[in-house]
Design an enzyme around this catalytic site. Structure first.
Site, short mmCIF file in Angstrom:
data_model
loop_
_atom_site.label_atom_id
_atom_site.label_comp_id
_atom_site.label_asym_id
_atom_site.label_seq_id
_atom_site.Cartn_x
_atom_site.Cartn_y
_atom_site.Cartn_z
N HIS A 1 -35.61 -18.30 29.02
CA HIS A 1 -36.09 -17.07 28.74
C HIS A 1 -36.84 -16.69 27.44
CE1 HIS A 1 -33.17 -15.82 32.07
NE2 HIS A 1 -34.48 -15.81 32.69
N GLU B 1 -35.08 -15.40 24.50
CA GLU B 1 -33.84 -15.53 24.05
C GLU B 1 -34.50 -17.02 23.20
OE1 GLU B 1 -31.88 -16.31 27.68
OE2 GLU B 1 -32.18 -14.30 28.26
N ASP C 1 -35.17 -17.62 37.91
CA ASP C 1 -35.02 -16.96 39.13
C ASP C 1 -35.91 -17.89 40.26
OD1 ASP C 1 -33.03 -14.93 38.88
OD2 ASP C 1 -34.49 -13.71 37.94
N HIS D 1 -28.97 -20.00 26.73
CA HIS D 1 -29.75 -18.84 26.71
C HIS D 1 -28.69 -17.81 25.71
CE1 HIS D 1 -31.41 -18.87 30.96
NE2 HIS D 1 -30.94 -20.06 30.99
N TYR E 1 -28.41 -15.81 41.53
CA TYR E 1 -28.47 -17.13 42.19
C TYR E 1 -29.87 -17.71 41.77
CZ TYR E 1 -25.63 -14.61 45.50
OH TYR E 1 -24.58 -13.78 45.82
N GLU F 1 -24.42 -18.84 27.14
CA GLU F 1 -24.78 -17.58 26.63
C GLU F 1 -24.44 -17.27 25.31
OE1 GLU F 1 -27.04 -15.61 28.27
OE2 GLU F 1 -26.81 -16.02 30.39
ZN LIG Z 1 -31.52 -16.10 29.73
#
Ligand SMILES: [Zn+2]
Length: 396
Positions: free
Chosen positions: A162, A165, A255, A307, A347, A366
């Protein structure tokens, strides 16, 4: 640092001379047959650089060696054409310099260019690192993989799936650097001697899955169209990309994986944008395809995707994860203080797909807490929390 083989020397001798483990020297010289060394052959010694030194009044070859804490022979070896008894003031010689400090400066805005630069510098000093390009982003930036270690246990870490991030990239690059330093200087990390980890595991790191997205967040939109106009449109007319998670086409790369992708699609936006759009179909984006191909080809025993944020570790998917996942997540939690969370309604992530298709441990970690992109003031704290997880991913 390069040296040139002298008649009668062995790699074992060089290992002792420079106090660098023989395995690391062998892995830094993969093209060489250690039993058939030829005089004059170039050998790379990891963990050192050759510094140029200008001889001053009063210097002798031996005093220079002594001052640098080098054996006379180490200094002779890197100066094969120098007569040690006839040094001239102003003459330059090469002096082996052991690297004991980080080359990676992680606590700064860390974009693709900086990462590429650091990978190059690390590989130069630590040639036992194996670098590969596993694919290219939409804008043609290379998606890099760095491998370290020669063991049978194959472990994979990735960062910056991401865009906003991106702090995960300098965090993982700092770990890579510290691991190299620990190996070449035989300094344990948190009491852990790392050479056995190097021998037991092969660690694959993809430090920046989404280089175009990271660039968007750190450097702003591309200068040229059509991408400039397109991404500002996808960003609802704004040039503030701090909320951007997706790749440059507005597809959320985490995703994109065929693990209940349709369920994820139902709860998410149906059009490209800064975040959460899963694409027209699974694995439509080159960055996600590169990660899928890498994972299919490498037989990883476990994967950890880094992340931000939340200080939690997701470790389950549809009860498909093996019992080992829970044991591992408890260790990750113990060393980081992060909270294990088995599942949430989510998901089509990379770790979901890995658990589903391999039935092996996969984790989404995270890092830190706050609003993405997390400020660099958190860097040191996040690194300390994550360091334990990086190590446990190898020994656990
Ligand atoms: Zn992320």
């Amino acid at each position: 640092m390069d040296i040139f083989v002298r008649q009668g020397d062995s790699l074992w001798y060089y290992s002792q001379l420079f106090r660098i483990n023989l395995q690391l020297i062998l892995d830094s010289n993969r093209n060489i047959q250690p039993a058939q060394l030829a005089a004059g052959q170039r050998i790379r010694i990891p963990g050192f650089v050759a510094q140029i030194y200008t001889v001053r009044q009063g210097d002798s070859f031996w005093s220079i060696a002594q001052r640098r804490n080098l054996s006379n022979d180490a200094l002779l070896l890197v100066n094969p054409t120098v007569n040690p008894n006839r040094l001239q003031v102003g003459q330059t010689i090469r002096v082996p310099l052991r690297i004991t400090w980080r080359l990676v400066q992680g606590k700064q805005e860390y974009d693709f260019t900086r990462m590429m630069n650091d990978i190059r510098r690390l590989q130069n000093v630590y040639p036992f690192l194996q670098i590969a390009v596993i694919g290219n982003s939409v804008l043609g930036n290379a998606i890099q993989e760095v491998r370290i270690g020669t063991g049978p246990k194959r472990v994979h870490y990735n960062a910056s799936f991401h865009a906003n991030e991106w702090i995960t990239t300098p965090v993982i690059m700092t770990f890579l650097n510290d691991y190299c330093l620990s190996l070449t200087n035989q300094n344990p990390i948190r009491g852990l001697v790392t050479l056995p980890l190097y021998q037991q595991t092969t660690l694959s790191i993809v430090p920046m899955v989404n280089p175009d997205g990271v660039s968007l967040v750190i450097n702003g939109p591309p200068e040229v169209d059509p991408w400039r106009t397109r991404v500002v449109e996808l960003n609802n007319g704004s040039t503030d990309f701090s909320g951007w998670k997706a790749n440059i086409r507005g597809v959320d790369l985490n995703d994109q994986f065929p693990a209940e992708w349709e369920l994820e699609r139902e709860r998410n936006p149906k059009v490209p944008g800064p975040r959460d759009y899963g694409g027209e179909r699974p694995l439509s984006e080159p960055e996600a395809i590169a990660m899928a191909n890498l994972t299919r080809s490498r037989d990883f025993a476990r994967v950890l995707a880094f992340h931000t944020q939340g200080e939690v570790i997701y470790w389950g998917f549809e009860n498909l994860e093996p019992p080992e996942s829970e044991i591992l997540v408890n260790e990750f939690s113990r060393v980081s203080g992060y909270e294990p969370v088995k599942t949430i309604e989510s998901y089509a992530g990379y770790k979901d797909w890995f658990i589903q298709d391999w039935r092996r441990p996969g984790f989404t970690v995270e890092l830190g807490t706050g609003i993405n992109p997390l400020p660099l003031t958190q860097f040191d704290e996040i690194y300390q929390e994550t360091l334990g997880i990086f190590l446990a991913g190898l020994y656990g």
